[in-house]
Design a protein around this motif. Structure first.
Motif: not given
Lengths: 111, 110
Positions: B7-12, B18-23, B99-108
């Motif tokens: 998470s998160p699935q996506s970020m704008f 700064d950006v933070s994502m986790n699994c 095992r993989f996460g579903a990914g976090t799509r980052l838009t800047v």
């Protein structure tokens, strides 16, 4: 230094056919691993080869198989193709256990 | 097999933020990995973590291997437009199973 190459880049097959995909790792890398990427399931590990031996296998049916040659090049084969096999197939090469460098993938479409 | 909860699935975000994502996972992993994937390309390894508690940086990227060995986070500081892409976490067990996460799509946004 050449990267990981995969051939072909795109492939269209029909149900019931079989397909062979090829992966050439970075020179000197003896580990090659394969992955399936789909919008629904994401990235899933298929199997890993090291020095021509399958070191580990993911949770895929026996229709999915692979092999590695003495020059570290690897092939994966899918027999009796199903619609759900449509995916991007990625291979990665590395010196150790962690997949470091991925190829651009082969996009397989099963009609 | 069970995939990781990313998470998160996506970020704008705005450039410079700064950006933070986790699994997280219910399983223990011996190695945590973070990858970035650009459209039409294969994933690129950003950071590899091998020990519980380990904190590793790669330029503006920082990742940590959780103490419980069931989670990891990735931070990106001072984001720039080329950070755009999909970020994946991956956990590897002793038997090399991944095992993989579903990914976090980052838009800047510039």
């Amino acid at each position: 230094k050449a990267g990981v190459t995969q051939t072909p880049r795109y492939l269209i097959k029909t149900r019931g056919q079989q397909v062979t995909l090829s992966c050439s790792p970075i020179s000197g890398h003896r580990s090659v691993s394969w992955y399936q990427q789909t919008p629904g399931q994401g990235l899933q590990f298929l199997f890993e080869y090291f020095s021509e031996t399958q070191r580990n296998k993911g949770n895929f049916p026996g229709r999915f198989s692979g092999r590695q040659f003495s020059n570290s090049r690897s092939e994966m084969n899918v027999s009796t193709l199903e619609l759900g096999d449509s995916a991007l197939y990625l291979c990665a090469s590395s010196l150790g256990k962690v997949p470091q460098y991925f190829g651009p993938g082969t996009r397989l479409t099963v009609l | 097999g069970q995939q990781l909860n990313q998470s998160p699935q996506s970020m704008f975000i705005q450039e410079g933020e700064d950006v933070s994502m986790n699994c997280t996972s219910s399983s223990i992993f011996n190695t945590w990995l973070w990858y970035k994937q650009d459209p039409g390309e294969g994933p690129v390894l950003l950071i590899a973590l091998y020990k519980a508690g380990e904190l590793t940086s790669n330029g503006r990227l920082t990742a940590q291997f959780g103490i419980t060995r069931k989670d990891s986070f990735l931070n990106i500081s001072a984001s720039i437009p080329s950070d755009v892409g999909i970020y994946f976490c991956a956990g590897q067990q002793n038997n090399n199973d991944m095992r993989f996460g579903a990914g976090t799509r980052l838009t800047v946004k510039p």
